[in-house]
Write an enzyme that holds these catalytic residues in place. Sequence first.
Site, PDB file in Angstrom:
ATOM      1  N   ARG A  54     119.377  -2.516  66.717  1.00 21.96           N
ATOM      2  CA  ARG A  54     117.915  -2.617  66.718  1.00 21.96           C
ATOM      3  C   ARG A  54     117.357  -2.108  65.387  1.00 21.96           C
ATOM      4  NH1 ARG A  54     115.044  -2.913  71.426  1.00 21.96           N
ATOM      5  NH2 ARG A  54     113.377  -3.526  70.009  1.00 21.96           N
TER       6      ARG A  54
ATOM      7  N   ASP B 229     120.172  -6.590  82.639  1.00 22.94           N
ATOM      8  CA  ASP B 229     118.960  -5.809  82.373  1.00 22.94           C
ATOM      9  C   ASP B 229     118.560  -5.162  83.701  1.00 22.94           C
ATOM     10  OD1 ASP B 229     116.534  -4.849  81.362  1.00 22.94           O
ATOM     11  OD2 ASP B 229     115.535  -6.810  81.333  1.00 22.94           O
TER      12      ASP B 229
ATOM     13  N   CYS C 168     120.335  -4.497  77.303  1.00 18.73           N
ATOM     14  CA  CYS C 168     119.328  -4.121  76.310  1.00 18.73           C
ATOM     15  C   CYS C 168     118.982  -2.630  76.370  1.00 18.73           C
ATOM     16  CB  CYS C 168     118.068  -4.951  76.517  1.00 18.73           C
ATOM     17  SG  CYS C 168     117.434  -4.868  78.207  1.00 18.73           S
TER      18      CYS C 168
ATOM     19  N   GLN D   5     114.553  -7.622  70.625  1.00 18.22           N
ATOM     20  CA  GLN D   5     115.810  -7.258  71.279  1.00 18.22           C
ATOM     21  C   GLN D   5     116.824  -8.390  71.154  1.00 18.22           C
ATOM     22  OE1 GLN D   5     116.725  -4.244  73.071  1.00 18.22           O
ATOM     23  NE2 GLN D   5     118.714  -5.217  72.830  1.00 18.22           N
TER      24      GLN D   5
ATOM     25  N   HIS E 109     110.927 -10.525  74.847  1.00 17.68           N
ATOM     26  CA  HIS E 109     111.341  -9.374  74.036  1.00 17.68           C
ATOM     27  C   HIS E 109     112.125  -9.901  72.825  1.00 17.68           C
ATOM     28  CE1 HIS E 109     112.011  -5.368  72.926  1.00 17.68           C
ATOM     29  NE2 HIS E 109     112.799  -4.942  73.878  1.00 17.68           N
TER      30      HIS E 109
ATOM     31  N   ARG F 213     103.686  -3.309  72.091  1.00 16.41           N
ATOM     32  CA  ARG F 213     104.319  -3.451  73.420  1.00 16.41           C
ATOM     33  C   ARG F 213     103.189  -3.412  74.430  1.00 16.41           C
ATOM     34  NH1 ARG F 213     109.652  -0.530  75.661  1.00 16.41           N
ATOM     35  NH2 ARG F 213     110.449  -2.101  74.235  1.00 16.41           N
TER      36      ARG F 213
END
Length: 308
Positions: A295, A227, A267, A130, A127, A100
């Site tokens: 996830r 988001d 998310c 996700q 991402h 990340r």
Amino acid sequence: MPRHLISVFDLDQKDIWKIITTARKLKSSRKKAGMLSGRTLGLIFEKPSTRTTVSFAVAMHQLGGLPLILNAQNLQRKRGESIKDTAKTLSRYVDCTVIRAMKHSDVEEFARNASIPVINGLTDKEHPCQVLGDLLTIAEKKRIKSVKEFAKVKVAFVGDGNNMANSWIAAASILGFKFTLARPKSYGPDAYVLDRAQKSAVKSGASIEVTTDPKEGVRDADVVYTDVWTSMGEEAELEQRKLVFKPYQVNRDLLKNAREGCMVMHCLPAIRGEEITSEIMDNPGSVIFDQAENRLHIQKAILLFLLK
Ligand code: CP
Ligand code: NVA
């Protein structure tokens, strides 16, 4: 050359379906421990993370491997060691790395220099993990049995057109579903992503639209996604963003314009009362915590896809 997952565009329909199918199998059996026995996963985080860190670490553990969580603050990279040298060194120790990073180009540079698979755990641009987990959630909830059936779904994304929206646009263009992004003017999406997606949409039959009108954006949507208004690294713009994004809150009024019984997705982490009301987050139409759980299952499938 190892296979990486840096962008959703690294995958085709077949790959995405394979990952989703594997995740579904693993989720229902929960028994496949040992498949990555003796393997090690390095996890580098330059930004905070709850779900990505924990789901990848638990996924690796449940598959029989060792997760190694590396705080970017403690790596020599922090003192100026190059990305190239870090990638070459870690490739001698671990079998796969999740990163990340602040900058997407840093993950790309790491991958170019690594001899092991590299997974994007979120950048300013994308991402992918996700979105793959979210596609698993949609497949489950909408009882999707073949990759072609994604085409019957309309996803509306309301909010910032940055990393999450970019990855959604890529996914829609590959899988051929309808996708609308409603965002304030000049808040994305990435021009390169949009351009590439429009090309890939010609083949898949996807429809990708970008608007500034949230009500228009969610019209006939089966899925309404949002988001945070201020992503990690953009904190200096917090107050300005609160004003600009105010008309883009996912609330009861906005959802009157979507399809009745539409699914609400996020998310996470969420700022309740900003991009989404608490009422909608806790409403039965919200599948937000199923997304969070998925996830874990999708990370296992991603690891097996890249390492097996
Ligand atoms: N959705 C997501 O990636 O969560 P984290 O930032 O907690 O990892
Ligand atoms: N857009 C958000 C996503 C968090 C998972 C961010 O980058 O902070």
